[in-house]
Scaffold this active site. Structure first.
Site, PDB file in Angstrom:
ATOM      1  N   GLU A   6      -7.858 -12.818   3.444  1.00 55.61           N
ATOM      2  CA  GLU A   6      -7.411 -12.152   4.668  1.00 55.61           C
ATOM      3  C   GLU A   6      -8.624 -11.630   5.417  1.00 55.61           C
ATOM      4  OE1 GLU A   6      -4.531  -8.954   4.381  1.00 55.61           O
ATOM      5  OE2 GLU A   6      -3.690  -9.830   2.546  1.00 55.61           O
ATOM      6  N   GLU A   9       3.497  -8.570  13.267  1.00 60.33           N
ATOM      7  CA  GLU A   9       4.541  -8.156  12.317  1.00 60.33           C
ATOM      8  C   GLU A   9       5.025  -6.764  12.715  1.00 60.33           C
ATOM      9  OE1 GLU A   9       3.895  -9.637   8.036  1.00 60.33           O
ATOM     10  OE2 GLU A   9       1.855  -9.310   8.770  1.00 60.33           O
ATOM     11  N   LYS A  49       5.572  -3.985  10.004  1.00 61.91           N
ATOM     12  CA  LYS A  49       4.465  -3.639   9.108  1.00 61.91           C
ATOM     13  C   LYS A  49       4.293  -2.126   9.074  1.00 61.91           C
ATOM     14  CE  LYS A  49       1.132  -5.623   6.612  1.00 61.91           C
ATOM     15  NZ  LYS A  49      -0.076  -6.212   7.226  1.00 61.91           N
ATOM     16  N   GLU A  55      -1.772  -2.200  12.573  1.00 64.09           N
ATOM     17  CA  GLU A  55      -1.389  -3.154  11.523  1.00 64.09           C
ATOM     18  C   GLU A  55      -0.352  -4.154  12.016  1.00 64.09           C
ATOM     19  OE1 GLU A  55      -2.414  -3.392   8.327  1.00 64.09           O
ATOM     20  OE2 GLU A  55      -3.091  -1.442   7.618  1.00 64.09           O
TER      21      GLU A  55
END
Length: 343
Positions: free
Chosen positions: A264, A315, A318, A324
Site C-alpha cells: 500500500e 471509500e 473508511k 482516509e
C-alpha cells in the site's frame, strides 16, 4: 514570463517519463471495499483492464469480486482477514486447505493468484491475532505445497511502517521490541520460502502529522527537496528513505536479500492538509515511474520493488481521519481522479 513551480515541473516531468518507460509491469492497485456506493464487480474489472493494470490486491475473499476477476488475465493478491488467522493457525493444514478451497479456489483459478497476504497490519491494529500470523502462514504454505502450488503462490503478511522504530535517518532503523517476537519468525519464513516482506508506507501520513518539520517537497519527490545524507547515501525523497529503513531493519536481524513489496502507498485528494488531486498525481506518478523502471532503493538499487497503489476508489465508510476516505485514483464512472498513467 511567470516562473513554473517545482511541483508543476515535477508533475510534468513525471508524466513525460511515464509515457516512455518500458519493461515489466511491476505496478498494481489495491481495491478496498469500505464503501456503500461501489460499482458492480464486473465494472471494477473493466476499470482495471481499461487502464492497463495487470495486478490487483484484494483485502478479503468477497466471492462476487473474485468471480468477476476469474479468467480476466489480472494477477491477484488475496488477503486473509485478520479475524480468520486464529482458525487457520489452530486448525492445522486441513483447516488451511479448507480455507483456501472455500474462500479462493472455488472462485478463481490458482494460476491467477500470485500472493496471499496473511492478515494486514496486525501488529498495528489487531495485536490479539499477532501470535497466529506465522503459524497460519506455515499451515497455508504446507496446504499449498500439498497441491504443488507453493512455488507459484507466495505468502507474506503486510506490515505498517510502525513496526520499525526510529527511521530517520534510515541507518538508525530497527524493528521495535514489541514487533520482534513476530517479525523474527516471519523473516525466517520469508527467507525459507523466497517470499517478499510486504510493507505499507505512506509519506503523506508523516507530512500530515507534522507539516512544520516534514518538508512537503521531500514527500512529493520535488527537485528542490532538501536531501538527507546518511552513511554515504543521499536520499531525495521519503518513499525511498522509508523503504531503506525496512532494509536496514532486516539487515540488523541478519537478512540481507529478502525483497520488498509495497502493498500500500498513495496520496489523498481531499480531507486533510496537502490532500489534493495535483499532489496525488505527483506522488503516484513518481512511484509508478520508479516501479515500471525496475528501480530499487538507494541501498539496494539492483533489487526492484514491486508496488501496489492505494486505492482504486474512494471509500466513504473508511474509519479514522477524514482523508482516509479519499485515496481513490479513479472515479465511480471509471475516469481518473487525476492524471495518472500505469503503462
Amino acid at each position: 514570463m511567470a516562473r513554473s513551480s517545482p511541483l508543476l515541473i515535477t508533475f510534468l516531468t513525471v508524466i513525460a517519463a511515464a509515457t516512455s518507460v518500458t519493461g515489466d509491469n511491476k505496478v498494481g492497485i489495491c481495491f478496498g471495499r469500505n464503501s456503500d456506493d461501489l460499482p458492480p464487480p464486473f465494472a471494477i474489472v473493466d476499470i482495471v483492464k481499461n487502464n492497463h493494470i495487470s495486478k490487483v490486491r484484494l483485502f478479503n475473499t468477497d466471492a462476487p469480486t473474485l468471480q468477476a476477476f476469474k479468467d480476466s488475465g489480472i494477477e491477484l493478491m488475496i488477503g486473509v482477514p485478520n479475524e480468520n488467522l486464529t482458525y487457520i493457525a489452530n486448525g492445522g493444514v486441513d483447516a488451511a486447505a479448507n480455507w483456501l478451497k472455500t474462500n479462493i479456489f472455488n472462485h478463481v483459478p490458482a494460476n491467477q493468484v500470485k500472493y496471499i497476504a496473511v492478515g494486514n497490519e496486525v501488529l498495528l491494529r489487531d495485536t490479539f491475532y499477532a501470535e497466529s500470523i506465522v503459524p497460519a502462514m506455515k499451515n497455508l504454505h504446507q496446504a499449498l505445497k500439498n497441491q504443488n502450488l507453493d512455488k507459484k503462490i507466495k505468502l507474506s503478511s503486510p506490515q505498517a511502517s510502525s513496526v520499525v522504530g526510529s527511521s530517520s535517518p534510515p541507518s538508525s532503523a530497527a524493528f521495535t521490541e514489541a514487533a520482534l517476537p513476530v517479525i523474527r519468525p516471519l523473516l525466517a519464513f520469508l527467507k525459507e520460502t523466497g517470499a517478499p516482506l510486504m510493507v505499507n508506507t505512506y509519506p503523506y501520513f508523516a507530512y500530515a502529522s507534522d507539516p512544520k518539520n516534514v518538508p512537503l517537497s521531500f514527500t512529493l519527490f520535488s527537485s528542490d527537496a532538501p536531501p538527507v545524507q546518511d552513511s554515504g547515501i543521499t536520499y531525495t525523497n521519503m518513499f525511498e528513505a522509508s523503504l531503506d529503513a525496512f532494509v536496514v531493519a532486516m539487515e540488523k536481524e541478519g537478512y540481507t536479500d529478502i525483497p520488498l513489496t509495497v502493498t500500500e502507498t498513495g496520496w489523498p485528494t481531499a480531507g486533510g492538509i496537502g490532500a489534493e488531486p495535483t499532489k496525488a498525481a505527483v506522488y503516484n506518478n513518481n512511484v509508478i515511474m520508479r516501479a515500471l523502471a525496475g528501480k530499487g532503493t538507494p541501498k539496494r538499487p539492483k533489487i526492484p520493488v514491486e508496488v501496489y497503489l492505494f486505492d482504486l476508489l474512494d471509500e466513504n465508510l473508511k474509519e479514522g481521519s477524514e482523508f482516509e476516505k479519499y485515496f481513490g485514483i479513479f472515479n465511480l464512472d471509471g475516469s481518473t481522479a487525476f492524471s495518472v498513467r500505469f503503462a
